[in-house]
Design an enzyme around this catalytic site. Sequence first.
Site, PDB file in Angstrom:
ATOM      1  N   HIS A  34      23.982  22.761  44.378  1.00  0.00           N
ATOM      2  CA  HIS A  34      24.811  23.363  43.318  1.00  0.00           C
ATOM      3  C   HIS A  34      25.429  24.676  43.817  1.00  0.00           C
ATOM      4  O   HIS A  34      26.618  24.928  43.605  1.00  0.00           O
ATOM      5  CB  HIS A  34      23.959  23.702  42.089  1.00  0.00           C
ATOM      6  CG  HIS A  34      23.395  22.521  41.357  1.00  0.00           C
ATOM      7  ND1 HIS A  34      22.064  22.404  41.040  1.00  0.00           N
ATOM      8  CD2 HIS A  34      23.993  21.408  40.861  1.00  0.00           C
ATOM      9  CE1 HIS A  34      21.859  21.280  40.368  1.00  0.00           C
ATOM     10  NE2 HIS A  34      23.009  20.644  40.254  1.00  0.00           N
ATOM     11  N   LYS A  58      18.464  14.174  28.432  1.00  0.00           N
ATOM     12  CA  LYS A  58      17.518  14.546  29.490  1.00  0.00           C
ATOM     13  C   LYS A  58      16.472  15.495  28.929  1.00  0.00           C
ATOM     14  O   LYS A  58      16.825  16.432  28.209  1.00  0.00           O
ATOM     15  CB  LYS A  58      18.249  15.279  30.637  1.00  0.00           C
ATOM     16  CG  LYS A  58      19.076  14.394  31.544  1.00  0.00           C
ATOM     17  CD  LYS A  58      19.603  15.242  32.702  1.00  0.00           C
ATOM     18  CE  LYS A  58      20.551  14.474  33.609  1.00  0.00           C
ATOM     19  NZ  LYS A  58      21.149  15.345  34.636  1.00  0.00           N
ATOM     20  N   ARG A 108      27.873  13.496  45.529  1.00  0.00           N
ATOM     21  CA  ARG A 108      26.947  13.242  46.634  1.00  0.00           C
ATOM     22  C   ARG A 108      27.055  11.820  47.163  1.00  0.00           C
ATOM     23  O   ARG A 108      26.936  11.585  48.345  1.00  0.00           O
ATOM     24  CB  ARG A 108      25.495  13.446  46.162  1.00  0.00           C
ATOM     25  CG  ARG A 108      25.084  14.870  46.003  1.00  0.00           C
ATOM     26  CD  ARG A 108      23.835  14.966  45.171  1.00  0.00           C
ATOM     27  NE  ARG A 108      24.106  14.528  43.805  1.00  0.00           N
ATOM     28  CZ  ARG A 108      23.271  14.677  42.788  1.00  0.00           C
ATOM     29  NH1 ARG A 108      22.087  15.189  42.992  1.00  0.00           N
ATOM     30  NH2 ARG A 108      23.611  14.282  41.583  1.00  0.00           N
ATOM     31  N   SER A 146      18.022  17.969  41.347  1.00  0.00           N
ATOM     32  CA  SER A 146      17.057  18.804  40.620  1.00  0.00           C
ATOM     33  C   SER A 146      15.743  18.059  40.461  1.00  0.00           C
ATOM     34  O   SER A 146      14.661  18.640  40.642  1.00  0.00           O
ATOM     35  CB  SER A 146      17.625  19.168  39.245  1.00  0.00           C
ATOM     36  OG  SER A 146      18.811  19.910  39.396  1.00  0.00           O
TER      37      SER A 146
HETATM   38  P1  ADP Z   1      24.591  16.950  35.128  1.00  0.00           P
HETATM   39  O1  ADP Z   1      23.398  16.756  34.250  1.00  0.00           O
HETATM   40  O2  ADP Z   1      25.830  17.410  34.426  1.00  0.00           O
HETATM   41  O3  ADP Z   1      24.862  15.827  36.093  1.00  0.00           O
HETATM   42  P2  ADP Z   1      23.594  18.453  37.369  1.00  0.00           P
HETATM   43  O4  ADP Z   1      22.983  19.807  37.289  1.00  0.00           O
HETATM   44  O5  ADP Z   1      22.714  17.330  37.786  1.00  0.00           O
HETATM   45  O6  ADP Z   1      24.198  18.246  35.952  1.00  0.00           O
HETATM   46  O7  ADP Z   1      24.862  18.477  38.313  1.00  0.00           O
HETATM   47  C1  ADP Z   1      26.014  19.234  38.043  1.00  0.00           C
HETATM   48  C2  ADP Z   1      27.093  18.847  39.035  1.00  0.00           C
HETATM   49  O8  ADP Z   1      26.664  19.166  40.348  1.00  0.00           O
HETATM   50  C3  ADP Z   1      27.451  17.355  39.080  1.00  0.00           C
HETATM   51  O9  ADP Z   1      28.837  17.240  39.339  1.00  0.00           O
HETATM   52  C4  ADP Z   1      26.652  16.840  40.256  1.00  0.00           C
HETATM   53  O10 ADP Z   1      27.229  15.690  40.832  1.00  0.00           O
HETATM   54  C5  ADP Z   1      26.751  18.034  41.207  1.00  0.00           C
HETATM   55  N1  ADP Z   1      25.658  18.103  42.167  1.00  0.00           N
HETATM   56  C6  ADP Z   1      24.334  18.008  41.923  1.00  0.00           C
HETATM   57  N2  ADP Z   1      23.621  18.121  43.065  1.00  0.00           N
HETATM   58  C7  ADP Z   1      24.529  18.262  44.069  1.00  0.00           C
HETATM   59  C8  ADP Z   1      24.431  18.401  45.499  1.00  0.00           C
HETATM   60  N3  ADP Z   1      23.260  18.373  46.135  1.00  0.00           N
HETATM   61  N4  ADP Z   1      25.590  18.527  46.197  1.00  0.00           N
HETATM   62  C9  ADP Z   1      26.777  18.529  45.559  1.00  0.00           C
HETATM   63  N5  ADP Z   1      26.939  18.387  44.230  1.00  0.00           N
HETATM   64  C10 ADP Z   1      25.835  18.258  43.482  1.00  0.00           C
END
Ligand code: ADP
Length: 177
Positions: A34, A58, A108, A146
């Site tokens: 992130h 979630k 990803r 996460s």
């Molecule tokens: P959500 O519940 O909205 O998916 P996340 O916190 O899981 O929230 O992710 C927010 C954004 O960050 C999404 O666009 C997700 O694809 C991206 N993201 C999550 N992990 C990574 C990573 N390791 N590299 C690049 N983008 C990521």
Amino acid sequence: MDKPGLASSPMTKTSPKKRIAIYAGSFDPPTDGHLNIIERGLALCDELIVAVSVNTFKTSTLSVLERVALLKEILQDKSQITVTHFENKLLADYAKEHGVHIILRGLRCVADYEYELQMALANKKMAPQLETVFMMTESRYSHLSSSLLKEIIQLGGSGHGMIHPVVERELRRKLKV
Ligand code: ADP
């Protein structure tokens, strides 16, 4: 040389408009993946809103305010960034209310793409003036999520190179490990 009168004409004057982007997510917890998207996303805008959005489907480990506090601490030296949160609201509506132009998202893998495409198309329908901009993850972060990080910490592993030390400390406290 400028032609007299032309430079001051209202027709030729371009008002400098701030380009505002939003990067919203669960961030439960924020990972280095992130943070990498945030860092690189800054190059695309004048202001970046990092918003913890509450996903009703979630269950979370960290509370919304804990996630906001972590992001604020990690990103405190970046003056272009505002960290906030919203709940019971569509991202498209939040973005419209805050003059946002760009929705920033990270990708990803193919599984991300399917979900992200659906979200981007829905947001385009609800707020046609918004553009969703995708950034491919850097390969060193492509495996990070996460939920994986929570599992690693829960089972006694180290978050080094995957989550910020401040996040790791907070996660250990919450997971009682
Ligand atoms: P959500 O519940 O909205 O998916 P996340 O916190 O899981 O929230 O992710 C927010 C954004 O960050 C999404 O666009 C997700 O694809 C991206 N993201 C999550 N992990 C990574 C990573 N390791 N590299 C690049 N983008 C990521």
